[in-house]
Design an enzyme around this catalytic site. Structure first.
Site, PDB file in Angstrom:
ATOM      1  N   HIS A 155       5.660  19.813  10.621  1.00 13.25           N
ATOM      2  CA  HIS A 155       5.256  18.643   9.833  1.00 13.25           C
ATOM      3  C   HIS A 155       6.251  18.312   8.729  1.00 13.25           C
ATOM      4  O   HIS A 155       6.109  17.295   8.064  1.00 13.25           O
ATOM      5  CB  HIS A 155       3.841  18.827   9.269  1.00 13.25           C
ATOM      6  CG  HIS A 155       3.673  20.003   8.373  1.00 13.25           C
ATOM      7  ND1 HIS A 155       3.028  21.150   8.741  1.00 13.25           N
ATOM      8  CD2 HIS A 155       4.069  20.214   7.103  1.00 13.25           C
ATOM      9  CE1 HIS A 155       3.019  22.011   7.755  1.00 13.25           C
ATOM     10  NE2 HIS A 155       3.646  21.468   6.736  1.00 13.25           N
TER      11      HIS A 155
ATOM     12  N   SER B 179       4.983  24.912   2.690  1.00 21.84           N
ATOM     13  CA  SER B 179       5.043  24.663   4.131  1.00 21.84           C
ATOM     14  C   SER B 179       6.447  24.922   4.650  1.00 21.84           C
ATOM     15  O   SER B 179       7.416  24.399   4.096  1.00 21.84           O
ATOM     16  CB  SER B 179       4.682  23.209   4.431  1.00 21.84           C
ATOM     17  OG  SER B 179       3.325  23.077   4.734  1.00 21.84           O
TER      18      SER B 179
END
Lengths: 91, 299
Positions: free
Chosen positions: B117, B241
């Site tokens: 992502h 992330s």
């Protein structure tokens, strides 16, 4: 495993109580109805950020440049590309 | 065993890559740059443990600092392994003007691994990211090496097609071999038995501390594994992330990355019965795919 949950394209517009846009604010998604990536989202000069969110109750935490933060709850509907206006008290 | 399908942000199709031998690990390096000062390697955890490093605390929401905040700032990011980890500034294609903070880590001279992502997200940035500023060992917002801008990215096809969290892995390709200086992690697929009770290390750039300008570290234990995910009780936050999740048998053995951090506790199904953060596991098929990405970078 965790099934993927569709995330809709949402626009968050962050302003201060006096109406000024909060540029460069960092936004984390603290709570949502499905998995949301652990990105940190950052507003542009007009206080806008684009975030993919699952429908339902979402808790955002907004960090100012000074490091202070405020949490804000929004209810994300099914309609895509909706703008959510968020107003916070100046830190 | 075959590598998984994947896609590139560039015009060249992945089918140009040649088939590769079915090995399930890649080589690591500490890099050529000089390392001075305290390495902070005493923070690392090694081997396995039958008990958690700390008791489970009370947690609010999906974010992911578990009980008391035990994250430690890395102050000497010029030293390995910290310099192999980069702060990422994600810049979408125009006309979008908002931006994103993430983390990536070197796995080769020109290649970083991160979350899928961070490179491809229709809902966050309308598809492929436009460019990513990569700052290895970023400290106080500045890389002690240099910041380079990447424009070529790969992601697993399962992530692109269905946003499957189990395949949320992406790749950043650089035009210059900055990884030769800062070093790169070895990655390997490990068995369930190897990962059971393994102590894992995670370091990255959480956006709730110091405006995401500094690297923070935490460590704890693997709580559970599935075929495609590793679940652990390690403190993380938005901005981390794409961080490496690595194990190390001892202080003198090589660090081995086994997963890519991607989700807070909201990414853990209640049916698993654990409160944990997680990342997609570097399965044998995924390691084979990553080797194709490494080959693409060296081609």
């Amino acid at each position: 495993m965790t099934a993927s949950v569709p995330r809709s394209r949402c626009f968050i517009h962050v302003t201060l109580r006096d109406g000024r846009p909060l540029a460069g604010a960092r936004i984390a998604v603290e709570q949502a109805s499905g998995p949301v990536p652990e990105l940190m989202y950052q507003t542009d000069a007009d206080g806008h950020a684009q975030i993919g969110l699952p429908t339902g109750e979402v808790r955002l935490r907004i960090f100012t440049a000074s490091g202070e933060s405020r949490s804000v709850d929004i209810n994300v509907g099914a309609e895509p590309d909706k703008t959510y206006d968020v107003t916070i008290d100046p830190p | 065993m075959n590598a998984l399908p994947w896609s590139s942000s560039a015009a060249l199709p992945p089918t140009e890559n040649q088939p590769i031998a079915p090995v399930i690990e890649t080589a690591g390096s500490d890099g050529s740059a000089e390392s001075k000062g305290e390495s902070q390697q005493d923070l690392l955890v090694f081997g396995k443990s039958d008990v958690k490093i700390k008791p489970k605390g009370v947690r609010v929401g999906n974010e992911t600092v578990l009980g008391t905040d035990d994250r430690v700032r890395i102050t000497n990011t010029k030293a390995p392994p910290w310099r192999k980890i980069a702060g990422l500034k994600l810049k979408p294609r125009p006309p979008q003007t908002s931006s994103y903070i993430g983390t990536g880590w070197f796995i080769g001279p020109k290649t970083l691994l991160t979350a899928g992502h961070c490179v491809y997200s229709p809902s966050d940035f309308n598809g492929w990211i436009g460019s990513i500023e990569v700052s290895p060992g970023q400290d106080a917002g500045v890389s002690p090496f240099r910041t380079v801008t990447a424009t070529k990215f790969f992601a697993l096809q399962q992530w692109i097609n269905s946003a499957d969290p189990d395949h949320d892995i992406g790749c950043i390709q650089l035009a210059e071999p900055l990884g030769e200086e800062v070093g790169y992690f070895k990655i390997a697929s490990q068995t369930d038995a190897e990962l059971e009770n393994a102590l894992v290390n995670i370091s990255g750039y959480p956006g709730d501390l110091d405006n995401g300008r500094n690297q923070y570290f935490h460590q704890n234990r693997v709580l559970r594994t599935s075929a495609h995910r590793i679940y652990y009780d390690v403190d993380t936050y938005g901005g981390q992330s794409g961080s490496p999740v690595w194990v190390q048998a001892s202080a003198t053995s090589e660090a081995v990355a086994v997963a890519v951090h991607a989700y807070g506790i909201g990414g853990t199904a209640p049916s698993l019965g654990v409160t944990a953060n997680s990342g997609p596991r570097l399965s044998p098929e995924i390691v084979l795919t990553v080797k194709e990405w490494l080959q693409a970078a060296s081609a």
